[in-house]
Design a protein around this motif. Sequence first.
Motif, PDB file in Angstrom:
ATOM      1  N   THR A  13      53.736  50.791  52.545  1.00  0.00           N
ATOM      2  CA  THR A  13      54.156  51.949  53.326  1.00  0.00           C
ATOM      3  C   THR A  13      53.122  52.281  54.393  1.00  0.00           C
ATOM      4  OG1 THR A  13      55.325  52.798  51.398  1.00  0.00           O
ATOM      5  CG2 THR A  13      54.929  54.343  53.181  1.00  0.00           C
ATOM      6  N   SER A  50      53.549  49.809  57.095  1.00  0.00           N
ATOM      7  CA  SER A  50      54.753  50.120  57.859  1.00  0.00           C
ATOM      8  C   SER A  50      54.502  51.274  58.829  1.00  0.00           C
ATOM      9  CB  SER A  50      55.887  50.461  56.894  1.00  0.00           C
ATOM     10  OG  SER A  50      57.028  50.892  57.576  1.00  0.00           O
ATOM     11  N   SER A 107      52.011  50.277  61.653  1.00  0.00           N
ATOM     12  CA  SER A 107      52.581  49.337  62.614  1.00  0.00           C
ATOM     13  C   SER A 107      53.562  50.038  63.554  1.00  0.00           C
ATOM     14  CB  SER A 107      53.262  48.172  61.899  1.00  0.00           C
ATOM     15  OG  SER A 107      54.376  48.610  61.159  1.00  0.00           O
ATOM     16  N   THR A 161      61.254  48.726  64.011  1.00  0.00           N
ATOM     17  CA  THR A 161      61.868  48.313  62.752  1.00  0.00           C
ATOM     18  C   THR A 161      61.616  46.841  62.475  1.00  0.00           C
ATOM     19  OG1 THR A 161      63.576  49.998  62.982  1.00  0.00           O
ATOM     20  CG2 THR A 161      64.030  48.191  61.465  1.00  0.00           C
ATOM     21  N   SER A 207      57.783  46.341  61.791  1.00  0.00           N
ATOM     22  CA  SER A 207      57.381  46.975  60.544  1.00  0.00           C
ATOM     23  C   SER A 207      57.934  46.246  59.327  1.00  0.00           C
ATOM     24  CB  SER A 207      57.845  48.429  60.540  1.00  0.00           C
ATOM     25  OG  SER A 207      57.695  49.000  59.288  1.00  0.00           O
ATOM     26  N   VAL A 208      59.225  45.980  59.325  1.00  0.00           N
ATOM     27  CA  VAL A 208      59.848  45.308  58.189  1.00  0.00           C
ATOM     28  C   VAL A 208      59.341  43.869  58.079  1.00  0.00           C
ATOM     29  CG1 VAL A 208      62.064  44.536  57.233  1.00  0.00           C
ATOM     30  CG2 VAL A 208      61.854  46.816  58.207  1.00  0.00           C
ATOM     31  N   VAL A 234      55.991  44.071  56.376  1.00  0.00           N
ATOM     32  CA  VAL A 234      56.181  44.385  54.956  1.00  0.00           C
ATOM     33  C   VAL A 234      56.669  43.150  54.202  1.00  0.00           C
ATOM     34  CG1 VAL A 234      57.573  45.729  53.329  1.00  0.00           C
ATOM     35  CG2 VAL A 234      56.511  46.856  55.283  1.00  0.00           C
ATOM     36  N   TYR A 250      62.721  49.910  53.646  1.00  0.00           N
ATOM     37  CA  TYR A 250      61.813  49.980  54.793  1.00  0.00           C
ATOM     38  C   TYR A 250      62.548  50.087  56.134  1.00  0.00           C
ATOM     39  CZ  TYR A 250      57.826  49.872  51.845  1.00  0.00           C
ATOM     40  OH  TYR A 250      56.893  50.232  50.913  1.00  0.00           O
ATOM     41  N   THR A 258      62.952  53.717  56.115  1.00  0.00           N
ATOM     42  CA  THR A 258      61.630  54.273  56.423  1.00  0.00           C
ATOM     43  C   THR A 258      61.378  54.266  57.921  1.00  0.00           C
ATOM     44  OG1 THR A 258      60.752  53.530  54.303  1.00  0.00           O
ATOM     45  CG2 THR A 258      59.153  53.992  56.031  1.00  0.00           C
ATOM     46  N   SER A 259      61.691  53.173  58.564  1.00  0.00           N
ATOM     47  CA  SER A 259      61.511  53.076  60.016  1.00  0.00           C
ATOM     48  C   SER A 259      62.399  54.068  60.745  1.00  0.00           C
ATOM     49  CB  SER A 259      61.825  51.653  60.482  1.00  0.00           C
ATOM     50  OG  SER A 259      61.755  51.560  61.878  1.00  0.00           O
TER      51      SER A 259
END
Length: 150
Positions: A53, A56, A59, A88, A91-92, A95, A123, A126-127
């Motif tokens: 997290t 994420s 980033s 997204t 970040s993903v 992760v 995630y 999350t983004s």
Amino acid sequence: MKRYFIHNPFFRLIAPAVYGVLSYFLILLVNNNVTQVNDFYSSEEVYSNIVFTYLSYESMRIIILLLDRFLPRQYRGMRIAIQLIIATVFSVGLVFIGLNLYFKYIVGFSISTTQVLTFGIVYIVTSLLYNILYFSNHYLQMENTVKINA
């Protein structure tokens, strides 16, 4: 000078820890039921989820800073879509790289398709939430600037 909430040091330290723990419990509940949560709880997995997290959040924050600096004025109308897609994906992707390394070197086996799908959905959401937080703060500051100037 604009001060966004996402750049606040307290937010950057506390939010990933809280959201990481909550998302870990969400992932446990997706794969199991409430009575099994106590059986499958692992503090190592909680800490790894907090690290994912944090990775994420940071980033996405870096992407936002880069877009603020380098996105030309002519593309400001498409800023939401550009930022959401780039943040997204980046970040993903980070992760997923972290998950693969975690499962390969710490857990000792490869990640299953169901786990990849579960983490991917968590995630991506999350983004989306992080970008909503940024844009709500951005447009609130724009509205306040207009009211102050009036």
